[in-house]
Design an enzyme around this catalytic site. Structure first.
Site, mmCIF file in Angstrom:
data_model
loop_
_atom_site.group_PDB
_atom_site.id
_atom_site.type_symbol
_atom_site.label_atom_id
_atom_site.label_comp_id
_atom_site.label_asym_id
_atom_site.label_seq_id
_atom_site.Cartn_x
_atom_site.Cartn_y
_atom_site.Cartn_z
ATOM 1 N N ARG A 211 0.839 -1.200 0.000
ATOM 2 C CA ARG A 211 0.000 0.000 0.000
ATOM 3 C C ARG A 211 0.877 1.254 0.000
ATOM 4 O O ARG A 211 0.573 2.242 -0.664
ATOM 5 C CB ARG A 211 -0.904 0.007 1.235
ATOM 6 C CG ARG A 211 -1.948 -1.088 1.224
ATOM 7 C CD ARG A 211 -3.035 -0.827 2.265
ATOM 8 N NE ARG A 211 -2.737 -1.423 3.551
ATOM 9 C CZ ARG A 211 -3.342 -2.497 4.045
ATOM 10 N NH1 ARG A 211 -4.278 -3.108 3.351
ATOM 11 N NH2 ARG A 211 -3.044 -2.959 5.222
ATOM 12 N N ASP A 249 -16.096 -3.609 -4.234
ATOM 13 C CA ASP A 249 -16.131 -4.884 -3.506
ATOM 14 C C ASP A 249 -17.543 -5.433 -3.632
ATOM 15 O O ASP A 249 -18.514 -4.667 -3.642
ATOM 16 C CB ASP A 249 -15.765 -4.681 -2.032
ATOM 17 C CG ASP A 249 -15.328 -5.979 -1.363
ATOM 18 O OD1 ASP A 249 -14.133 -6.117 -1.057
ATOM 19 O OD2 ASP A 249 -16.190 -6.864 -1.155
ATOM 20 N N SER A 250 -17.652 -6.763 -3.728
ATOM 21 C CA SER A 250 -18.996 -7.335 -3.883
ATOM 22 C C SER A 250 -19.773 -7.257 -2.571
ATOM 23 O O SER A 250 -20.991 -7.401 -2.562
ATOM 24 C CB SER A 250 -18.895 -8.780 -4.358
ATOM 25 O OG SER A 250 -18.076 -9.507 -3.484
ATOM 26 N N ASP A 297 -6.618 -7.268 -6.007
ATOM 27 C CA ASP A 297 -6.203 -8.011 -4.799
ATOM 28 C C ASP A 297 -7.333 -8.930 -4.357
ATOM 29 O O ASP A 297 -7.964 -8.696 -3.326
ATOM 30 C CB ASP A 297 -5.819 -7.020 -3.691
ATOM 31 C CG ASP A 297 -5.286 -7.733 -2.458
ATOM 32 O OD1 ASP A 297 -4.764 -8.851 -2.592
ATOM 33 O OD2 ASP A 297 -5.388 -7.167 -1.343
ATOM 34 N N CYS A 337 -2.943 -14.200 -2.929
ATOM 35 C CA CYS A 337 -2.614 -14.601 -1.550
ATOM 36 C C CYS A 337 -2.884 -16.090 -1.351
ATOM 37 O O CYS A 337 -2.960 -16.559 -0.230
ATOM 38 C CB CYS A 337 -3.403 -13.759 -0.549
ATOM 39 S SG CYS A 337 -5.183 -13.908 -0.727
HETATM 40 N N1 SAH Z 1 -7.375 -5.489 -0.842
HETATM 41 C C1 SAH Z 1 -7.912 -5.671 0.489
HETATM 42 C C2 SAH Z 1 -8.118 -7.123 0.843
HETATM 43 C C3 SAH Z 1 -8.999 -7.875 -0.109
HETATM 44 S S1 SAH Z 1 -9.828 -9.231 0.615
HETATM 45 C C4 SAH Z 1 -7.024 -4.988 1.508
HETATM 46 O O1 SAH Z 1 -5.952 -4.444 1.175
HETATM 47 O O2 SAH Z 1 -7.388 -4.964 2.678
HETATM 48 C C5 SAH Z 1 -10.861 -9.762 -0.664
HETATM 49 C C6 SAH Z 1 -12.147 -8.955 -0.831
HETATM 50 O O3 SAH Z 1 -12.718 -9.377 -2.077
HETATM 51 C C7 SAH Z 1 -13.228 -9.188 0.207
HETATM 52 O O4 SAH Z 1 -13.568 -7.964 0.804
HETATM 53 C C8 SAH Z 1 -14.430 -9.765 -0.575
HETATM 54 O O5 SAH Z 1 -15.673 -9.244 -0.146
HETATM 55 C C9 SAH Z 1 -14.124 -9.307 -1.969
HETATM 56 N N2 SAH Z 1 -14.676 -10.134 -3.073
HETATM 57 C C10 SAH Z 1 -14.726 -11.477 -3.159
HETATM 58 N N3 SAH Z 1 -15.214 -11.856 -4.371
HETATM 59 C C11 SAH Z 1 -15.464 -10.721 -5.061
HETATM 60 C C12 SAH Z 1 -15.959 -10.443 -6.373
HETATM 61 N N4 SAH Z 1 -16.285 -11.421 -7.209
HETATM 62 N N5 SAH Z 1 -16.059 -9.158 -6.741
HETATM 63 C C13 SAH Z 1 -15.720 -8.146 -5.925
HETATM 64 N N6 SAH Z 1 -15.256 -8.365 -4.678
HETATM 65 C C14 SAH Z 1 -15.118 -9.614 -4.239
#
Ligand code: SAH
Length: 393
Positions: A211, A249-250, A297, A337
């Site tokens: 970040r 985010d979904s 991510d 990850c």
């Molecule tokens: N980048 C974040 C961590 C991501 S965790 C950070 O730095 O803190 C993964 C996230 O992806 C979760 O919040 C989950 O709700 C979201 N997610 C999972 N599947 C998804 C999709 N198909 N579209 C959008 N978001 C999604």
């Protein structure tokens, strides 16, 4: 008296090299009446004591706590936690403007099966093994007694991380104290951390360095942060002087958390907007060239080896969409990850994605997990976070 497990001839080699797992196939016979989570002493075929660990049911039979015949008591755990604390201190992570960090990263801190994240004066404790579950009260006491740490509250959060078959029915709750604030600082930025309902321990501490890098590269760019969760990358992009920041985010809860964290740091700033939408759909509906920096991510696409092929296809599809849509001269920060996906496999998936778009792509940075997520060199399985910063022409 603790139970003794005997190794087959020649199976002591990996323990001589400090690998912290004993697989069930390495044992002469699997004990039937031994309770999961018990302390065991592991003994070589010639009678040599190889160390002590927690017994568990499954292909990993023992997670080693020490490679000598030491007593595993409160003093043992207090010592390990002191070492972990000292390491974070020497890394410069404990500062008034940085109160969020990982204190214990399992095998990487010689405490297999245990994760502890610190948010201000609250420690969130997560057990991944039955042995650590049984030690939770001791661990919580050791945490609040850790010299100079100033920890006052310990929250236990293991409902989804313990083996389901063990039927422990763990309850997420405070073991000690109760936090009066849920705000922690990361590099001077404020984050509201929801360890009660959030994913993992409430925050993805492991993206801190990445970040920061993004923050330094965001000036004047139009940023899209996909899978934003708490909006970590978005908040850094705002501070870095991005022209606009869109977070996706979904989960509606994640979008609300992101909005709250932006408001906490940049009240009234109209550069940011968050959308509750599926990432693939959002990218499909995005015109090419609208964003100059895209963060990808996603959650772990492969939680197990069996899901590997589908996961790689998922990474390829997502990255192809991101690379295709970013503006010329743009950047893509892309991550995986999934522990089951190797650095090479991930890079190959991104390579295939780039080739599919036909654009010129160069790798500017190769990213990984930060120093408070150390990888025990004898336990390469502890390395999980992989990232690339791509320059797309
Ligand atoms: N980048 C974040 C961590 C991501 S965790 C950070 O730095 O803190 C993964 C996230 O992806 C979760 O919040 C989950 O709700 C979201 N997610 C999972 N599947 C998804 C999709 N198909 N579209 C959008 N978001 C999604």
């Amino acid at each position: 008296m603790i139970a003794e497990l005997r190794l087959k001839r020649g199976k002591e080699e990996s323990l001589d090299r400090f690998h912290p797992w004993v697989f069930s196939g390495a044992l002469t016979q699997m004990p039937h009446d031994l309770e999961e989570g018990s302390l065991v002493r592991v003994v070589a075929a010639d009678g040599r004591v190889m160390g002590v660990g927690h017994f568990q049911i499954g292909s990993i039979a023992v997670r080693m706590l020490d490679f000598a015949d030491v007593e595993i008591d409160a003093d043992f755990f207090a010592g390990r936690l002191r070492r972990a604390w000292q390491l974070r201190q020497s890394l410069g992570l404990l500062r008034p403007d940085n109160t969020a960090f990982r204190l214990v990263h399992g095998e990487g801190d010689f405490l297999p099966g245990l994760v502890v994240d610190v948010y201000g004066d609250t420690a969130v404790l997560q057990a991944h093994s039955v042995g650590m579950h049984y030690q939770r009260e001791t661990l919580a006491r050791c945490l609040v007694e850790l010299p100079g740490a100033g920890l006052r509250n310990v929250y236990y959060k293991s409902e989804t991380t313990l083996p389901f078959k063990a039927r422990l029915d763990p309850v997420n709750d405070y073991l000690i104290g109760r936090a009066d604030t849920d705000i922690a600082l990361e590099n001077g930025l404020r984050f509201r951390i929801d360890w009660l309902r959030g994913q993992k321990t409430g925050f993805f501490v492991d993206q801190r360095d990445n970040r920061s890098l993004l923050g330094r590269m965001a000036a004047g760019r139009r940023v899209l942060n996909m899978f934003c969760y708490t909006g970590g990358f978005s908040v850094y992009a705002m501070r870095g002087g991005a022209e606009l920041v869109h977070s996706v985010d979904s989960s509606a809860k994640a979008v609300a958390l992101t909005d709250a964290n932006i408001e906490l740091n940049f009240p009234g700033d109209t550069r940011h907007k968050a959308f509750a939408e599926d990432a693939f759909k959002y990218l499909d509906n995005t015109a090419a060239g609208v964003y100059d920096l895209i963060v990808l991510d996603p959650p772990a696409f492969a939680k197990h080896r069996s899901a590997l092929r589908n996961a790689l296809r998922g990474y390829q599809k997502l990255n192809a969409a991101g690379i295709a849509k970013v503006a010329p001269g743009g950047l893509v920060f892309t991550f995986s990850c999934s522990q089951a996906v190797s650095r090479e496999q991930f890079r190959l998936a991104v390579f295939s994605a780039a080739a599919q778009t036909g654009r010129r792509v160069r790798i500017l940075h190769q990213l990984t997990q930060p120093a408070d997520h150390p990888v025990n060199i004898y336990h390469p399985e502890g390395e999980y976070l992989k990232g690339l910063v791509l320059y797309v022409e």
